[in-house]
Design a protein around this motif. Structure first.
Motif, PDB file in Angstrom:
ATOM      1  N   GLU A 155       0.831  -1.202   0.000  1.00  7.85           N
ATOM      2  CA  GLU A 155       0.000   0.000   0.000  1.00  7.85           C
ATOM      3  C   GLU A 155       0.865   1.251   0.000  1.00  7.85           C
ATOM      4  O   GLU A 155       0.552   2.232  -0.686  1.00  7.85           O
ATOM      5  CB  GLU A 155      -0.925  -0.013   1.212  1.00  7.85           C
ATOM      6  N   ALA A 156       1.984   1.216   0.744  1.00  6.24           N
ATOM      7  CA  ALA A 156       2.881   2.378   0.775  1.00  6.24           C
ATOM      8  C   ALA A 156       3.523   2.621  -0.586  1.00  6.24           C
ATOM      9  O   ALA A 156       3.763   3.775  -0.979  1.00  6.24           O
ATOM     10  CB  ALA A 156       3.948   2.177   1.839  1.00  6.24           C
ATOM     11  N   SER A 157       3.803   1.545  -1.312  1.00 10.12           N
ATOM     12  CA  SER A 157       4.474   1.685  -2.612  1.00 10.12           C
ATOM     13  C   SER A 157       3.603   2.396  -3.642  1.00 10.12           C
ATOM     14  O   SER A 157       4.113   2.899  -4.652  1.00 10.12           O
ATOM     15  CB  SER A 157       4.883   0.307  -3.140  1.00 10.12           C
ATOM     16  N   LEU A 158       2.287   2.428  -3.410  1.00  4.77           N
ATOM     17  CA  LEU A 158       1.384   3.079  -4.349  1.00  4.77           C
ATOM     18  C   LEU A 158       1.348   4.595  -4.157  1.00  4.77           C
ATOM     19  O   LEU A 158       0.803   5.315  -4.999  1.00  4.77           O
ATOM     20  CB  LEU A 158      -0.031   2.516  -4.187  1.00  4.77           C
ATOM     21  N   LEU A 159       1.918   5.073  -3.058  1.00  6.11           N
ATOM     22  CA  LEU A 159       1.905   6.515  -2.797  1.00  6.11           C
ATOM     23  C   LEU A 159       2.940   7.223  -3.660  1.00  6.11           C
ATOM     24  O   LEU A 159       4.006   6.677  -3.956  1.00  6.11           O
ATOM     25  CB  LEU A 159       2.194   6.777  -1.321  1.00  6.11           C
ATOM     26  N   PRO A 160       2.671   8.463  -4.064  1.00  4.34           N
ATOM     27  CA  PRO A 160       3.628   9.196  -4.918  1.00  4.34           C
ATOM     28  C   PRO A 160       4.875   9.594  -4.136  1.00  4.34           C
ATOM     29  O   PRO A 160       4.853   9.704  -2.910  1.00  4.34           O
ATOM     30  CB  PRO A 160       2.824  10.419  -5.349  1.00  4.34           C
ATOM     31  N   GLU A 161       5.946   9.824  -4.867  1.00  6.57           N
ATOM     32  CA  GLU A 161       7.185  10.290  -4.241  1.00  6.57           C
ATOM     33  C   GLU A 161       7.216  11.804  -4.133  1.00  6.57           C
ATOM     34  O   GLU A 161       7.999  12.350  -3.350  1.00  6.57           O
ATOM     35  CB  GLU A 161       8.389   9.792  -5.043  1.00  6.57           C
ATOM     36  N   ASP A 162       6.396  12.475  -4.910  1.00  7.81           N
ATOM     37  CA  ASP A 162       6.357  13.935  -4.905  1.00  7.81           C
ATOM     38  C   ASP A 162       4.912  14.406  -4.775  1.00  7.81           C
ATOM     39  O   ASP A 162       3.962  13.669  -5.074  1.00  7.81           O
ATOM     40  CB  ASP A 162       6.966  14.496  -6.198  1.00  7.81           C
ATOM     41  N   VAL A 163       4.762  15.660  -4.343  1.00  6.00           N
ATOM     42  CA  VAL A 163       3.439  16.266  -4.252  1.00  6.00           C
ATOM     43  C   VAL A 163       2.850  16.400  -5.651  1.00  6.00           C
ATOM     44  O   VAL A 163       3.511  16.891  -6.580  1.00  6.00           O
ATOM     45  CB  VAL A 163       3.527  17.643  -3.566  1.00  6.00           C
ATOM     46  N   GLN A 164       1.592  15.960  -5.804  1.00  9.56           N
ATOM     47  CA  GLN A 164       0.922  16.014  -7.094  1.00  9.56           C
ATOM     48  C   GLN A 164       0.118  17.313  -7.221  1.00  9.56           C
ATOM     49  O   GLN A 164      -0.357  17.874  -6.215  1.00  9.56           O
ATOM     50  CB  GLN A 164      -0.017  14.818  -7.235  1.00  9.56           C
TER      51      GLN A 164
ATOM     52  N   ASN B  34      10.389   8.962   5.795  1.00 10.94           N
ATOM     53  CA  ASN B  34      11.582   9.651   5.291  1.00 10.94           C
ATOM     54  C   ASN B  34      11.357  10.242   3.908  1.00 10.94           C
ATOM     55  O   ASN B  34      12.250  10.892   3.366  1.00 10.94           O
ATOM     56  CB  ASN B  34      12.775   8.692   5.228  1.00 10.94           C
ATOM     57  N   GLY B  35      10.169   9.971   3.340  1.00 12.20           N
ATOM     58  CA  GLY B  35       9.900  10.405   1.980  1.00 12.20           C
ATOM     59  C   GLY B  35       8.825  11.471   1.902  1.00 12.20           C
ATOM     60  O   GLY B  35       8.994  12.597   2.360  1.00 12.20           O
ATOM     61  N   ILE B  36       7.656  11.093   1.365  1.00  9.47           N
ATOM     62  CA  ILE B  36       6.634  12.078   1.025  1.00  9.47           C
ATOM     63  C   ILE B  36       6.089  12.831   2.231  1.00  9.47           C
ATOM     64  O   ILE B  36       5.594  13.957   2.089  1.00  9.47           O
ATOM     65  CB  ILE B  36       5.487  11.379   0.248  1.00  9.47           C
ATOM     66  N   CYS B  37       6.156  12.255   3.438  1.00 12.52           N
ATOM     67  CA  CYS B  37       5.658  12.954   4.627  1.00 12.52           C
ATOM     68  C   CYS B  37       6.736  13.757   5.343  1.00 12.52           C
ATOM     69  O   CYS B  37       6.429  14.511   6.277  1.00 12.52           O
ATOM     70  CB  CYS B  37       5.031  11.956   5.608  1.00 12.52           C
ATOM     71  N   SER B  38       7.981  13.591   4.965  1.00 11.65           N
ATOM     72  CA  SER B  38       9.077  14.282   5.637  1.00 11.65           C
ATOM     73  C   SER B  38       9.296  15.647   4.996  1.00 11.65           C
ATOM     74  O   SER B  38       9.392  15.764   3.767  1.00 11.65           O
ATOM     75  CB  SER B  38      10.357  13.444   5.548  1.00 11.65           C
ATOM     76  N   LEU B  39       9.383  16.679   5.821  1.00 15.77           N
ATOM     77  CA  LEU B  39       9.509  18.049   5.318  1.00 15.77           C
ATOM     78  C   LEU B  39      10.955  18.335   4.917  1.00 15.77           C
ATOM     79  O   LEU B  39      11.647  19.172   5.509  1.00 15.77           O
ATOM     80  CB  LEU B  39       9.011  19.037   6.368  1.00 15.77           C
ATOM     81  N   ASN B  40      11.400  17.623   3.893  1.00 19.19           N
ATOM     82  CA  ASN B  40      12.770  17.756   3.404  1.00 19.19           C
ATOM     83  C   ASN B  40      12.960  19.120   2.731  1.00 19.19           C
ATOM     84  O   ASN B  40      11.994  19.718   2.229  1.00 19.19           O
ATOM     85  CB  ASN B  40      13.084  16.635   2.411  1.00 19.19           C
ATOM     86  N   PRO B  41      14.179  19.634   2.724  1.00 22.09           N
ATOM     87  CA  PRO B  41      14.405  20.972   2.167  1.00 22.09           C
ATOM     88  C   PRO B  41      14.262  21.008   0.647  1.00 22.09           C
ATOM     89  O   PRO B  41      14.515  20.023  -0.052  1.00 22.09           O
ATOM     90  CB  PRO B  41      15.836  21.288   2.604  1.00 22.09           C
ATOM     91  N   GLN B  42      13.817  22.151   0.168  1.00 17.69           N
ATOM     92  CA  GLN B  42      13.757  22.468  -1.256  1.00 17.69           C
ATOM     93  C   GLN B  42      12.809  21.583  -2.057  1.00 17.69           C
ATOM     94  O   GLN B  42      12.973  21.423  -3.268  1.00 17.69           O
ATOM     95  CB  GLN B  42      15.175  22.411  -1.876  1.00 17.69           C
ATOM     96  N   VAL B  43      11.815  21.011  -1.391  1.00 15.64           N
ATOM     97  CA  VAL B  43      10.779  20.259  -2.103  1.00 15.64           C
ATOM     98  C   VAL B  43       9.423  20.645  -1.527  1.00 15.64           C
ATOM     99  O   VAL B  43       9.310  21.018  -0.353  1.00 15.64           O
ATOM    100  CB  VAL B  43      10.977  18.725  -1.985  1.00 15.64           C
ATOM    101  N   ASP B  44       8.378  20.549  -2.356  1.00 12.02           N
ATOM    102  CA  ASP B  44       7.037  20.853  -1.884  1.00 12.02           C
ATOM    103  C   ASP B  44       6.555  19.754  -0.949  1.00 12.02           C
ATOM    104  O   ASP B  44       6.774  18.559  -1.206  1.00 12.02           O
ATOM    105  CB  ASP B  44       6.067  20.968  -3.063  1.00 12.02           C
TER     106      ASP B  44
END
Length: 731
Positions: free
Chosen positions: A229-238, A324-334
């Protein structure tokens, strides 16, 4: 009309003052002389059946009803145990070792209180097991002729588990194994089981971690369906995710965390406005956007309840693709967030607040060290690297200090209890143990998170929306009285009232002891006097923070209660809010959720604490015989606790090693005093110690005073002509 047994019982019950003779009962029931023989036979029969009790002098009373207590049993390594009542009401019940043959530590049991023991110290025996705590155990395997045995790693599980021939799964002597229990212990035999996993050599750091994970029942790998189920989530904000969200990507948000952090669930931004007010944005990862309620991901997150942090390793609540991915507020990404926007006046009082979903783009991933270098040390190199952010960080520090002062003024308690930082080698072995540094950058983030949590709880509470509050009840008056007596020895006072204590009095005390030798001990004793915080749908307030409304909102990546708060906040912000039917459904579900998440939090804390103690013991095991300077941090009837100056490690100088005199423990003063030479050991004394012994299995470090190290460790010889005495002394 012939008398019935119920008539006799009711009559005795109506005369509770003293036991009654047969004649008194007969006369009270107006039994005619012709019916007396039948009455006496009935009374004898009732005594034989236990309906009434025949006492000395042929008097009768109702049988004493045994008091039954249901709770969890805690077994001491020496064999005896205590049952803590399930409802938390009443004292623990002491159970002698002879009644624990069929019981294992952690079992839910029913205990019959048989006698009072000392006042307030009931004693009893276990009559039944309601629920077993263990289906598997971790321990060391020891082969035998027909039966091998597994000796549990937890010393409170002090009975081996027998393993029949053919069930050992190839385990070798001394290996750490996981054994499944097939038959629990009874009066005639030990528990039996079969080995389901051989973990390996107990000295392997990876095996040690696995042992603690299994011991505390922590989840490990994510199930395949959760990862799918996690693998179906996007890597970036759509692009579609941005609908109905405020666009805050132009604001200079930053994250501030430790050097080793990988998941960033909070970002902050601040702007100073006219009139001295500050506008603070606290943006929290919008985990609920990706983890839908009732989904497989959600069910697994609820089961785990929280992330668990070990030195160099984490057992996450959510798979890495999210944490560590789509939910993490990493720098320079939406990144998608829920934002608490708050306005504070010049005295740090919250004047306004609003909440909404937003999209942000963090400017930088800052560390506590970097922020410390910029706002405290004014290090030019670091300021140059983050030049555009430096003015905002300076304003953040000023607001955080005002928030701290405001909280302290209302009575919020700030315990100064440093934590250990474990420096690991390439194989996971401890290379150093130091006191974790805390600077103003840590306080800055803590204050902003506290402010956001409090604002969200107030917003939802005012709208009567069910949620999980983070509550902390006031301490019991009896514990406060004991604490009052304890600090009196150090010449500190504390005013108590019938209903308890004003938290501002405790905050004033903590300020008085700051920087003193007894500071840590007083902080620890006060903390032990406090009740444990927990999650509850009932708003009981937060005594430690002196807050009327408080919840956890700021860490949904690693705490399930925060995710629940996010969901109800989103629903409350929608037009129309929550319908009454949905409120009722929430109110019905939240009590169990609060109990479950409180349990998983305690489980994680116990595991994290144990791994730190393990690493300390492993570190000191290589230093047996070495000498170190230290100072006394605690005094007990059985010895002295000493913390080393070079390493952030504490060990015990046992009373039996104080071989130069006979020492009396003065309970009211928390010190040991030599009876003949009048040597005194108390908190704050500097001492030189030698590492005498380290038990990795028991997580114990033993020291001996250097000036007594040459004397016999297990005996005390008094000065000639003096008779030995050994007792505790109360003054």
């Amino acid at each position: 009309m012939p008398v019935k047994s119920n008539d006799i019982v009711k009559f005795i019950e109506s005369r509770p003052g003293r036991p009654l003779s047969a004649r008194e009962i007969a006369e009270g029931l107006r039994i005619s002389p012709s019916q007396r023989k039948k009455f006496y036979r009935l009374l004898e029969s009732m005594a034989a059946d236990g309906q009434v009790a025949r006492l000395k002098g042929d008097r009768y009373a109702l049988p004493r009803q045994p008091t039954l207590v249901t709770g969890t049993v805690s077994v001491h390594r020496d064999g005896y145990g205590f049952v803590s009542p399930r409802d938390g009401q009443g004292p623990d019940v002491f159970v002698p070792a002879r009644f624990l043959r069929e019981i294992m530590h952690g079992d839910e049991v029913v205990v019959r209180v048989e006698r009072g023991g000392r006042p307030g110290k009931p004693e009893g025996r276990i009559v039944s097991v309601e629920k077993r705590a263990h289906s598997t155990l971790i321990g060391l395997y020891e082969p035998g002729r027909k039966f091998g045995s597994v000796h549990p790693a937890d010393p409170r599980l002090n009975q081996p588990v027998f393993v029949p021939e053919g069930q050992e799964l190839g385990a070798q002597a001394g290996q750490v194994v996981l054994v499944a229990i097939d038959a629990y212990p009874n009066e005639f035999r030990n528990a039996e089981g079969h080995i389901v996993q051989v973990l390996g050599d107990p000295s392997d750091p990876a095996v040690e971690i696995l042992s603690i994970i299994h011991k505390h029942g922590l989840p490990q790998e994510f199930p395949a369906e959760v990862l799918a189920e996690a693998s179906l989530l996007p890597e970036d904000v759509q692009p579609g995710d941005l609908e109905q969200r405020k666009d805050l990507r132009d604001l200079p948000f930053v994250t501030i965390d430790g050097e080793t952090a990988k998941d960033f669930d909070d970002a902050v931004c601040l702007r100073r406005e006219e009139g001295g007010t500050c506008r603070l944005w606290v943006a929290i990862a919008d985990v609920g956007h990706y983890v839908k309620e009732g989904s497989v991901l959600d069910q697994e997150a609820y089961l785990r309840g929280t992330s668990v942090y070990f030195p160099g390793q984490v057992i996450p609540m959510l798979p890495e693709r999210l944490s560590n991915g789509i939910c993490s507020l990493n720098p320079q990404v939406d990144r998608l967030t829920l934002v608490a926007e708050m306005v504070f006046d010049a005295k740090a009082r919250r004047q306004d607040s609003c909440f909404y979903p937003a999209v942000i783009r963090s400017r930088a991933r800052l560390t506590y060290t970097e922020v410390h270098e910029m706002v405290e040390k004014q290090l030019a190199e670091t300021i140059e690297r983050y030049g555009e952010l430096h003015p905002m960080l300076t304003e953040m520090l000023a607001l955080s200090e005002d928030l701290t002062a405001m909280r302290r003024q209302r009575g919020s308690l700030d315990f100064d209890l440093p934590e250990a930082e474990i420096i690991l080698g390439v194989r996971g072995e401890p290379e150093n143990i130091i006191k974790a540094e805390r600077n103003k950058a840590h306080r800055l983030i803590e204050e902003f998170m506290l402010a956001a949590n409090e604002a969200v709880a107030f917003f939802l509470g005012q709208r009567d929306i069910p949620l999980l509050y983070r509550v902390h009840e006031p301490p019991d008056i009896a514990k406060l009285q004991a604490f009052q007596q304890f600090i009196a020895f150090f010449n500190y006072g504390l005013n108590l009232e019938a209903q308890g204590v004003d938290p501002r009095a405790l905050q004033e005390l903590l300020a008085q002891v700051e920087g003193k030798p007894e500071e840590r001990t007083i902080n620890q004793v006060l903390l032990r006097s406090m009740k444990q915080a927990f999650y509850s749908p009932e708003n009981l307030g937060h005594f430690g923070l002196a807050a009327d409304h408080y919840c956890h909102f700021t860490s949904p990546i690693r705490r399930y209660p925060d995710l629940q708060v996010h969901r109800v906040l989103r629903q409350a912000l929608q037009s129309g809010g929550l319908p009454e039917s949905q409120k009722k459904g929430l109110a019905d579900a939240l009590p169990e959720m609060g109990e479950h998440t409180s349990r998983t939090e305690r489980r994680a804390m116990e595991a994290e604490r144990e791994i730190v103690e393990l690493k300390k013991c492993q570190f000191m095991a290589e230093r047996v015989g070495e000498q170190y300077a230290g100072y006394i941090t605690g005094v007990q009837p059985f010895g002295l606790f000493v913390e080393l100056k070079e390493f952030f490690v504490e060990g015990l100088v046992h009373l039996t090693t104080l071989s130069d005199d006979f020492y009396t423990y003065e309970e009211d003063r928390h010190r040991l005093v030599g009876q003949y030479r009048r040597r005194i050991f108390q908190v704050g004394n500097e001492v030189e110690v030698q590492v005498k012994n380290v038990s990795v299995e028991r997580r114990e470090i033993d020291f001996v005073l250097v000036d007594l190290a040459v004397n016999p460790a297990d005996s005390q010889e008094p000065p000639k002509g003096r008779r030995p005495q050994r007792k505790s002394k109360k003054r």
